[in-house]
Design a protein around this motif. Structure first.
Motif, PDB file in Angstrom:
ATOM      1  N   ASN A 198       5.287  14.723 -10.664  1.00  0.00           N
ATOM      2  CA  ASN A 198       6.030  14.867 -11.913  1.00  0.00           C
ATOM      3  C   ASN A 198       5.152  15.443 -13.011  1.00  0.00           C
ATOM      4  OD1 ASN A 198       8.406  13.946 -10.887  1.00  0.00           O
ATOM      5  ND2 ASN A 198       8.121  11.834 -11.548  1.00  0.00           N
ATOM      6  N   GLY A 199       3.910  15.107 -13.027  1.00  0.00           N
ATOM      7  CA  GLY A 199       3.000  15.641 -14.047  1.00  0.00           C
ATOM      8  C   GLY A 199       2.807  17.129 -13.893  1.00  0.00           C
ATOM      9  N   ALA A 244       0.835  -1.205   0.000  1.00  0.00           N
ATOM     10  CA  ALA A 244       0.000   0.000   0.000  1.00  0.00           C
ATOM     11  C   ALA A 244       0.868   1.252   0.000  1.00  0.00           C
ATOM     12  CB  ALA A 244      -0.939  -0.018   1.203  1.00  0.00           C
ATOM     13  N   SER A 245       1.937   1.265   0.789  1.00  0.00           N
ATOM     14  CA  SER A 245       2.797   2.446   0.818  1.00  0.00           C
ATOM     15  C   SER A 245       3.550   2.606  -0.499  1.00  0.00           C
ATOM     16  CB  SER A 245       3.758   2.383   1.999  1.00  0.00           C
ATOM     17  OG  SER A 245       4.638   1.296   1.845  1.00  0.00           O
ATOM     18  N   TYR A 298       4.180   5.754  -5.418  1.00  0.00           N
ATOM     19  CA  TYR A 298       4.186   5.779  -6.881  1.00  0.00           C
ATOM     20  C   TYR A 298       3.198   6.818  -7.404  1.00  0.00           C
ATOM     21  CZ  TYR A 298       3.324   4.401 -11.684  1.00  0.00           C
ATOM     22  OH  TYR A 298       3.156   4.415 -13.043  1.00  0.00           O
ATOM     23  N   PHE A 299       1.974   6.808  -6.903  1.00  0.00           N
ATOM     24  CA  PHE A 299       0.981   7.766  -7.377  1.00  0.00           C
ATOM     25  C   PHE A 299       1.329   9.195  -6.975  1.00  0.00           C
ATOM     26  CE2 PHE A 299      -1.951   4.031  -7.715  1.00  0.00           C
ATOM     27  CZ  PHE A 299      -2.169   4.150  -9.075  1.00  0.00           C
TER      28      PHE A 299
END
Length: 160
Positions: free
Chosen positions: A40-41, A27-28, A33-34
């Motif tokens: 970054n986006g 989960a972490s 990652y998200f």
């Protein structure tokens, strides 16, 4: 008999704790990652916006080096100084270049009133920069366009 029943329960507790640790790790990892992907986006659009804005090209008016007699109690003292003026626009640059003899005359009058002892110190140079900028508060001609002079930059500075 109590020991026989405690062993499977202990084993089951260890398996549950292990599964819980693996589940938290997964989960972490997904959350990180998200989070990084979202950051970054948004950062990519900031970089594109920053690259579109170009800094203004500085405009310098160079005043040829000259020598000035300084006030001194110990004999002849000289100042050899070369400087440039950083201006905001071409209109100010053209005006100063057109009236360069008047600019140099004002500078010579200002600098000839200085002593070598005050010009050697960094504070004296800073004060002199402010006084040079103040020279342009009085109009050179009438009418005179608004002059936008940002800074005085020394290219040569020798006190002898």
């Amino acid at each position: 008999m109590a020991e026989a029943m405690a062993a499977p329960r202990k084993k089951r507790t260890l398996i549950l704790v292990g599964l819980l640790i693996v589940l938290l790790a997964v989960a972490s990892s997904v959350a990180v990652y998200f989070y990084l992907d979202a950051r970054n986006g948004s950062g990519a659009t900031d970089v594109v916006e920053d690259e579109a804005v170009e800094p203004p090209v500085p405009i310098f008016v160079t005043i040829q080096p000259f020598t000035v007699n300084l006030q001194s109690d110990y004999g002849d003292r000289l100042l050899y100084v070369g400087l440039s003026l950083r201006v905001d626009d071409e209109q100010t640059s053209a005006f100063l270049n057109q009236h360069m003899p008047e600019v140099r005359s004002r500078l010579l009058m200002l600098l000839s009133g200085k002593s070598a002892e005050e010009l050697i110190k960094p504070e004296g140079k800073t004060l002199m920069k402010q006084q040079i900028l103040g020279l342009f508060d009085d109009p050179i001609t009438t009418p005179q366009p608004a002059l936008s002079i940002d800074d005085v930059l020394f290219s040569d500075f020798i006190v002898q």
